[in-house]
Design an enzyme around this catalytic site. Structure first.
Site, short mmCIF file in Angstrom:
data_model
loop_
_atom_site.label_atom_id
_atom_site.label_comp_id
_atom_site.label_asym_id
_atom_site.label_seq_id
_atom_site.Cartn_x
_atom_site.Cartn_y
_atom_site.Cartn_z
N ASP A 1 75.45 -82.37 120.29
CA ASP A 1 75.33 -81.17 119.47
C ASP A 1 73.87 -80.91 119.12
O ASP A 1 73.08 -81.85 119.00
CB ASP A 1 76.16 -81.35 118.19
CG ASP A 1 76.42 -80.04 117.49
OD1 ASP A 1 76.10 -78.97 118.06
OD2 ASP A 1 76.95 -80.07 116.37
N GLU B 1 86.93 -73.98 122.69
CA GLU B 1 86.47 -72.95 121.73
C GLU B 1 85.14 -72.33 122.16
O GLU B 1 84.81 -71.22 121.75
CB GLU B 1 86.31 -73.56 120.32
CG GLU B 1 87.63 -73.90 119.62
CD GLU B 1 88.30 -75.17 120.17
OE1 GLU B 1 87.58 -76.07 120.67
OE2 GLU B 1 89.54 -75.25 120.13
N ASN B 2 84.37 -73.05 122.99
CA ASN B 2 83.06 -72.51 123.41
C ASN B 2 83.19 -71.23 124.25
O ASN B 2 82.22 -70.49 124.39
CB ASN B 2 82.27 -73.56 124.21
CG ASN B 2 81.67 -74.65 123.35
OD1 ASN B 2 81.42 -75.76 123.81
ND2 ASN B 2 81.43 -74.37 122.08
N ARG C 1 81.77 -83.83 112.02
CA ARG C 1 83.10 -83.35 112.40
C ARG C 1 83.49 -83.95 113.75
O ARG C 1 82.63 -84.41 114.49
CB ARG C 1 83.07 -81.82 112.60
CG ARG C 1 82.89 -80.99 111.38
CD ARG C 1 83.02 -79.51 111.74
NE ARG C 1 81.93 -79.05 112.58
CZ ARG C 1 80.73 -78.70 112.13
NH1 ARG C 1 80.47 -78.75 110.85
NH2 ARG C 1 79.79 -78.29 112.96
C1 FPP Z 1 76.06 -78.09 121.57
O1 FPP Z 1 74.88 -77.49 121.16
C2 FPP Z 1 76.08 -78.24 122.99
C3 FPP Z 1 76.89 -77.55 123.85
C4 FPP Z 1 77.87 -76.52 123.46
C5 FPP Z 1 76.80 -77.78 125.28
C6 FPP Z 1 76.39 -79.16 125.66
C7 FPP Z 1 75.96 -79.10 127.04
C8 FPP Z 1 74.98 -79.82 127.59
C9 FPP Z 1 74.18 -80.85 126.92
C10 FPP Z 1 74.61 -79.55 128.98
C11 FPP Z 1 75.57 -80.11 129.98
C12 FPP Z 1 76.77 -79.29 130.12
C13 FPP Z 1 76.91 -78.07 130.62
C14 FPP Z 1 78.19 -77.32 130.48
C15 FPP Z 1 75.83 -77.40 131.37
P1 FPP Z 1 75.00 -76.13 120.35
O2 FPP Z 1 74.67 -75.01 121.28
O3 FPP Z 1 76.33 -76.05 119.70
O4 FPP Z 1 73.86 -76.34 119.31
P2 FPP Z 1 73.77 -75.69 117.85
O5 FPP Z 1 74.92 -76.26 117.06
O6 FPP Z 1 72.44 -76.15 117.38
O7 FPP Z 1 73.87 -74.21 118.04
#
Ligand code: FPP
Length: 250
Positions: free
Chosen positions: A22, A69-70, A196
């Site tokens: 995350d 959910e993404n 979480r």
């Molecule tokens: C969470 O950061 C991360 C993700 C939703 C994607 C994780 C993916 C990778 C590390 C790359 C490898 C996988 C793929 C599918 C290319 P966030 O965007 O939720 O961060 P934030 O909470 O700071 O917004």
């Protein structure tokens, strides 16, 4: 002795580590970049951690790459993530082969774009005989959905007279999940100061140790990973028993 060697040589090292990666978005924002740059740097972090994991003889690494959910994120971000996924699968084949890592995926793979499905199937096929470590990508994954599908599968078998209600025990349920080829995680790590579980491996983490770190995923490096593992190795896992019972068993 380095942390890596200490872990590699210890019988207390975890067999299976699961990670909620995350903080890519926040990392990008802090640096004034668009979110997809955060995800690209997230892939670099994943390569480092997968290699660090293989070098420390961790058998299974399972990472939350894209949750069910993404799909609700802005269309442009979903598109960027899928495109990063396809290009990373192509680029990282050598890292997987060099470290004898088998790639697997869990989740609703049919909901992924066709080119992702094709690339994923190809890399899984090419790495299927690698036996040093298994890297599992949770893609379009949601734990409640996984459990729902398992319940439906078992209910269908009962309705068809293929099994009795009483035959459904914890092991049968585990084997009906996407993770039928994996032991339960010993350690679950979540980065970026969030506390979480976010619908990740709910059944499988019943007895996992949890480790939270404020580091944002693109900043999470091999030493941070080893620190998390060391913290796990210094804990006492009791599985509901008392300390005395655990000591008399060992
Ligand atoms: C969470 O950061 C991360 C993700 C939703 C994607 C994780 C993916 C990778 C590390 C790359 C490898 C996988 C793929 C599918 C290319 P966030 O965007 O939720 O961060 P934030 O909470 O700071 O917004």
């Amino acid at each position: 002795m380095s942390l890596k060697e200490e872990i590699r040589d210890s019988i207390k090292r975890p067999q299976h580590v699961a990670i909620i990666m995350d903080g890519n978005g926040r990392w990008a924002k802090k640096k004034g970049y668009i979110r997809s740059i955060g995800h690209e740097n997230g892939v670099d972090a994943l390569r480092n951690i997968a290699t660090a994991s293989a070098e420390a003889n961790i058998k299974y690494l399972t990472v939350y790459a894209f949750s069910s959910e993404n799909w609700n994120r802005p269309k442009a971000e979903v598109k960027a993530l899928m495109s990063i996924l396809v290009s990373s699968l192509k680029k990282e084949l050598k890292t997987l082969q060099d470290n004898k890592i088998r790639l697997r995926a869990i989740g609703d793979s049919l909901s992924l774009p066709h080119n992702c499905q094709r690339e994923l199937a190809e890399v899984m096929e090419l790495t299927k005989d690698n036996d040093h470590m298994t890297l599992t990508l949770a893609l379009s994954y949601g734990s409640r959905e996984e459990i729902k599908l398992a319940v439906q599968k078992l209910a269908r078998e009962v309705a068809a007279g293929e099994r009795t209600v009483e035959s459904i025990d914890e092991e049968v349920i585990s084997k009906a999940l996407y993770t039928d080829f994996l032991p339960d995680p010993d350690l679950l790590i979540r980065t970026s100061d969030e506390y979480r579980i976010s619908n990740y491996l709910l059944w499988q983490i019943a007895y996992s140790e949890l480790y939270f770190t404020p580091k944002l995923w693109p900043d999470f490096g091999a030493e941070d990973f080893y620190e998390a593992i060391l913290s796990y190795m210094n804990r006492e896992r009791r599985f509901g028993k008392t300390t005395e019972q655990i000591k008399s068993l060992s």
